[in-house]
Design an enzyme around this catalytic site. Structure first.
Site, PDB file in Angstrom:
ATOM      1  CG  HIS A  86      45.422 -38.962 -17.726  1.00 64.55           C
ATOM      2  ND1 HIS A  86      45.136 -37.777 -17.077  1.00 64.55           N
ATOM      3  CD2 HIS A  86      45.858 -39.811 -16.760  1.00 64.55           C
ATOM      4  CE1 HIS A  86      45.390 -37.922 -15.784  1.00 64.55           C
ATOM      5  NE2 HIS A  86      45.831 -39.149 -15.565  1.00 64.55           N
ATOM      6  CD  GLU A  87      45.564 -43.659 -17.370  1.00 61.43           C
ATOM      7  OE1 GLU A  87      44.502 -43.202 -16.929  1.00 61.43           O
ATOM      8  OE2 GLU A  87      46.599 -43.726 -16.660  1.00 61.43           O
TER       9      GLU A  87
HETATM   10  C1  LIG Z   1      41.092 -39.105 -11.358  1.00 63.10           C
HETATM   11  C2  LIG Z   1      39.677 -39.592 -11.585  1.00 63.10           C
HETATM   12  C3  LIG Z   1      38.715 -38.453 -11.331  1.00 63.10           C
HETATM   13  C4  LIG Z   1      39.403 -40.736 -10.622  1.00 63.10           C
HETATM   14  C5  LIG Z   1      39.512 -40.044 -13.036  1.00 63.10           C
HETATM   15  N1  LIG Z   1      38.166 -40.549 -13.246  1.00 63.10           N
HETATM   16  C6  LIG Z   1      37.391 -39.877 -14.152  1.00 63.10           C
HETATM   17  O1  LIG Z   1      37.857 -38.928 -14.793  1.00 63.10           O
HETATM   18  N2  LIG Z   1      36.066 -40.165 -14.363  1.00 63.10           N
HETATM   19  C7  LIG Z   1      35.379 -41.360 -14.260  1.00 63.10           C
HETATM   20  C8  LIG Z   1      35.348 -42.169 -13.113  1.00 63.10           C
HETATM   21  C9  LIG Z   1      34.601 -43.337 -13.137  1.00 63.10           C
HETATM   22  F1  LIG Z   1      34.489 -44.133 -12.106  1.00 63.10           F
HETATM   23  C10 LIG Z   1      33.928 -43.729 -14.244  1.00 63.10           C
HETATM   24  C11 LIG Z   1      34.004 -42.932 -15.340  1.00 63.10           C
HETATM   25  F2  LIG Z   1      33.360 -43.350 -16.414  1.00 63.10           F
HETATM   26  C12 LIG Z   1      34.694 -41.747 -15.363  1.00 63.10           C
HETATM   27  C13 LIG Z   1      40.504 -41.130 -13.430  1.00 63.10           C
HETATM   28  O2  LIG Z   1      40.260 -42.285 -13.113  1.00 63.10           O
HETATM   29  N3  LIG Z   1      41.616 -40.773 -14.144  1.00 63.10           N
HETATM   30  C14 LIG Z   1      42.569 -41.841 -14.410  1.00 63.10           C
HETATM   31  C15 LIG Z   1      43.959 -41.534 -13.870  1.00 63.10           C
HETATM   32  O3  LIG Z   1      44.182 -40.745 -12.982  1.00 63.10           O
HETATM   33  N4  LIG Z   1      44.909 -42.224 -14.472  1.00 63.10           N
HETATM   34  O4  LIG Z   1      46.203 -42.053 -14.162  1.00 63.10           O
HETATM   35  C16 LIG Z   1      41.888 -39.438 -14.691  1.00 63.10           C
HETATM   36  C17 LIG Z   1      41.135 -39.245 -16.027  1.00 63.10           C
HETATM   37  C18 LIG Z   1      41.253 -37.769 -16.480  1.00 63.10           C
HETATM   38  C19 LIG Z   1      41.128 -37.812 -17.963  1.00 63.10           C
HETATM   39  C20 LIG Z   1      41.499 -39.179 -18.394  1.00 63.10           C
HETATM   40  C21 LIG Z   1      41.703 -40.039 -17.192  1.00 63.10           C
HETATM   41 ZN   LIG Z   2      46.591 -40.038 -13.822  1.00 60.15          ZN
END
Ligand SMILES: CC(C)(C)[C@H](NC(=O)Nc1cc(F)cc(F)c1)C(=O)N(CC(=O)NO)CC1CCCC1
Ligand SMILES: [Zn+2]
Length: 185
Positions: free
Chosen positions: A153-154
């Protein structure tokens, strides 16, 4: 300190740009930026900080999301097997990946996307990533399941790809061929 109002939201063209490699050894400025990105992700999982700064709990952040078109990202999370990952990475590159796919059964979201986009996001089940850490060491990470999903994703953000680009428009909830849900890996 990075706050939510600094997170670039979808619609800004920077999220669709391919980022530039970071000159290594990293400059003090690039190290400072990546360190702040990692701190933001950690803060976003700290109840006090979340309350104080209305942070959206996150697991990862890519440089374009704070307006910097460079190949660097930060991740901080624990996977479904309680294995923890906490990295600032420069120039991450997927060296190899499995044919088998995985996905999160509840789909994905994004810190830069303020809406729900339902659907399964197919990802490679296992990947090998080469990168240079914030501390300057070259690492080769062999990741599977949730960890592989977070890194894909990143890294996608570094190539201007959003998670919903991968959703099957004809049948958003159809599990991909030859796949296992990350929750079961
Ligand atoms: C978009 C969001 C819902 C905030 C997502 N968090 C998440 O999926 N779960 C989560 C949150 C916590 F605090 C602790 C934890 F263990 C799990 C996230 O950070 N991202 C990162 C992003 O947007 N990067 O650009 C999205 C995720 C979707 C799948 C992988 C990354
Ligand atoms: Zn993202």
């Amino acid at each position: 300190m990075i706050a939510m109002d600094q997170i670039i939201r979808e619609g800004d063209p920077i999220l669709r740009q391919k980022t530039e490699k970071v000159e290594l050894p990293a400059s003090e400025e690039d190290k400072e930026t990546l360190s702040e990105m990692l701190q933001f992700v950690k803060n976003s999982q700290d109840d006090e900080m979340v309350k104080k700064y209305q942070l959206r709990p996150g697991v990862g952040l890519a440089a374009p999301q704070i307006g910097i078109s460079k190949r660097m990202l930060a991740v901080h999370f624990t996977d479904f097997h309680d294995k923890s990952y906490s990295y600032g990475l420069f120039n991450p590159k997927i060296l190899s990946h499995s044919v088998e796919k995985t996905y999160l059964q509840n789909g994905e979201g994004c810190l830069s996307v303020d809406r729900d986009v339902p659907g399964i996001v197919p990802r490679y089940a296992r990947i090998t990533v080469k990168a240079t850490t914030l501390e300057g060491e070259e690492v080769k990470l062999r990741l599977k399941g949730y960890a592989a999903i977070v890194l894909q994703h990143e890294i996608d953000h570094l190539d201007g790809v959003m998670f919903y680009d991968h959703i099957n428009q004809d049948n958003p909830f159809q599990p991909p061929e030859n796949s296992t849900p990350a929750e079961e890996m």
